[in-house]
Design a protein around this motif. Structure first.
Motif, PDB file in Angstrom:
ATOM      1  N   ARG A  13       1.036  -1.083   0.148  1.00  0.00           N
ATOM      2  CA  ARG A  13       0.103  -0.019  -0.167  1.00  0.00           C
ATOM      3  C   ARG A  13       0.813   1.386   0.446  1.00  0.00           C
ATOM      4  O   ARG A  13       1.409   1.607   0.745  1.00  0.00           O
ATOM      5  CB  ARG A  13      -0.774   0.180   1.293  1.00  0.00           C
ATOM      6  N   ARG A  64     -10.988   0.099   2.212  1.00  0.00           N
ATOM      7  CA  ARG A  64      -9.737  -0.409   1.352  1.00  0.00           C
ATOM      8  C   ARG A  64      -9.850  -1.610   0.232  1.00  0.00           C
ATOM      9  O   ARG A  64      -9.876  -2.929   0.586  1.00  0.00           O
ATOM     10  CB  ARG A  64      -9.050  -0.431   2.114  1.00  0.00           C
ATOM     11  N   SER A 124      -4.586   5.822   1.284  1.00  0.00           N
ATOM     12  CA  SER A 124      -4.479   5.998   2.933  1.00  0.00           C
ATOM     13  C   SER A 124      -4.604   5.001   3.862  1.00  0.00           C
ATOM     14  O   SER A 124      -5.306   4.380   3.648  1.00  0.00           O
ATOM     15  CB  SER A 124      -5.005   7.200   3.425  1.00  0.00           C
ATOM     16  N   GLY A 125      -3.444   5.088   4.947  1.00  0.00           N
ATOM     17  CA  GLY A 125      -3.862   4.325   6.027  1.00  0.00           C
ATOM     18  C   GLY A 125      -4.283   4.479   6.692  1.00  0.00           C
ATOM     19  O   GLY A 125      -3.754   4.080   8.130  1.00  0.00           O
ATOM     20  N   LYS A 126      -5.101   5.331   7.224  1.00  0.00           N
ATOM     21  CA  LYS A 126      -5.229   6.159   8.890  1.00  0.00           C
ATOM     22  C   LYS A 126      -5.960   4.639   9.273  1.00  0.00           C
ATOM     23  O   LYS A 126      -6.786   5.360  10.310  1.00  0.00           O
ATOM     24  CB  LYS A 126      -5.835   7.616   8.032  1.00  0.00           C
ATOM     25  N   SER A 181       0.524   5.829  -0.008  1.00  0.00           N
ATOM     26  CA  SER A 181      -0.645   6.387  -0.043  1.00  0.00           C
ATOM     27  C   SER A 181      -1.060   7.500  -0.609  1.00  0.00           C
ATOM     28  O   SER A 181      -2.410   7.946  -1.164  1.00  0.00           O
ATOM     29  CB  SER A 181      -0.351   7.450   1.356  1.00  0.00           C
ATOM     30  N   LYS A 223      -4.016   2.442  -3.803  1.00  0.00           N
ATOM     31  CA  LYS A 223      -2.675   3.858  -3.450  1.00  0.00           C
ATOM     32  C   LYS A 223      -3.773   4.082  -2.602  1.00  0.00           C
ATOM     33  O   LYS A 223      -4.809   4.968  -3.718  1.00  0.00           O
ATOM     34  CB  LYS A 223      -2.271   3.918  -4.744  1.00  0.00           C
ATOM     35  N   ASP A 269       2.925  -0.726   9.425  1.00  0.00           N
ATOM     36  CA  ASP A 269       1.876   1.018   8.697  1.00  0.00           C
ATOM     37  C   ASP A 269       1.083   0.607   7.379  1.00  0.00           C
ATOM     38  O   ASP A 269       0.490   1.337   6.999  1.00  0.00           O
ATOM     39  CB  ASP A 269       2.542   2.178   9.337  1.00  0.00           C
ATOM     40  N   ARG A 270       1.680  -0.298   6.750  1.00  0.00           N
ATOM     41  CA  ARG A 270       1.223  -1.084   5.696  1.00  0.00           C
ATOM     42  C   ARG A 270       0.118  -1.652   5.458  1.00  0.00           C
ATOM     43  O   ARG A 270      -1.228  -0.843   4.552  1.00  0.00           O
ATOM     44  CB  ARG A 270       2.381  -1.649   4.849  1.00  0.00           C
ATOM     45  N   ARG A 306      -2.003   1.929   9.781  1.00  0.00           N
ATOM     46  CA  ARG A 306      -1.061   3.108  11.108  1.00  0.00           C
ATOM     47  C   ARG A 306      -1.662   3.784  12.606  1.00  0.00           C
ATOM     48  O   ARG A 306      -1.702   4.155  13.360  1.00  0.00           O
ATOM     49  CB  ARG A 306      -1.518   4.571  10.285  1.00  0.00           C
TER      50      ARG A 306
END
Length: 203
Positions: free
Chosen positions: A14, A48, A41-43, A16, A39, A70-71, A74
């Protein structure tokens, strides 16, 4: 999935932003039986598609390999929840950059348990401070129900931020936007009327 062989190694990548290249992660992961990449965000783990497809695809005996924790997410809370879901399916998780967190080793299980305990402590601290703040504010006759954040939550947020927790993570844990958190911390708008959190800090 009927044709999927037992014991596959499944990669997840992943980045961002749309202009970022996932090649470095792909190289770090190495050869896998199937790769899921996106592609986004990982928030959080919502919206996803590739992550959801990967979780649905893997089965007992498979290994999910990612470059770093964090992939996957996060958020420590979301990461632990995702790892637990995969473990529940009999799937191990490997972190190339953090092998000490690999779920198929005793050390990894221990480290993940510690992370879970820390996340639980942070949530408990926020709830405790929230209850204390509400009680104090009500006793002083200054509690306003229409506020999105209570004095206790603002106090807890300041403590977490002082301990190095990112503001974005604090806002997510409190269930508010980052702008709401920034406004509360700055004492602006409706938060400027009640200065209880400042008094609490001096006590």
């Amino acid at each position: 999935m009927n044709g999927q062989k037992k014991g596959q190694t499944v990669g997840y990548v992943r980045v961002s932003a749309a202009d970022q290249n996932e090649a470095r992660q792909v190289e770090a992961i190495g050869e896998v039986d199937r790769l899921f990449a996106e592609k986004v965000s990982g928030k959080n783990v919502d919206d996803r598609a590739q992550l959801e497809e990967m979780v649905a695809y893997v089965r007992d005996g498979d290994v999910v390999r990612v470059k770093s924790p964090d992939r996957l997410s996060r958020s420590t809370t979301d990461l632990l929840s995702l790892v637990k879901e995969l473990q529940g399916k009999g799937v191990a998780v490997e972190f190339v950059d953090s092998p000490e967190l690999n779920t198929d080793t005793p050390q990894g299980e221990f480290m993940l348990t510690i992370l879970a305990a820390v996340a639980q402590l942070e949530r408990a601290t926020i709830r405790e401070r929230q209850a204390e703040g509400i009680a104090i504010a009500k006793a002083r006759g200054v509690y306003e129900r229409e506020q999105k954040l209570t004095d206790g939550q603002i106090f807890s947020a300041r403590e977490l931020i002082a301990r190095g927790v990112p503001k974005a993570a604090v806002a997510r844990e409190l269930g508010v936007s980052r702008q709401t958190l920034y406004t509360a911390l700055a004492g602006e708008g409706k938060y400027g009327v009640d200065q209880t959190h400042n008094e609490m800090e001096r006590e």
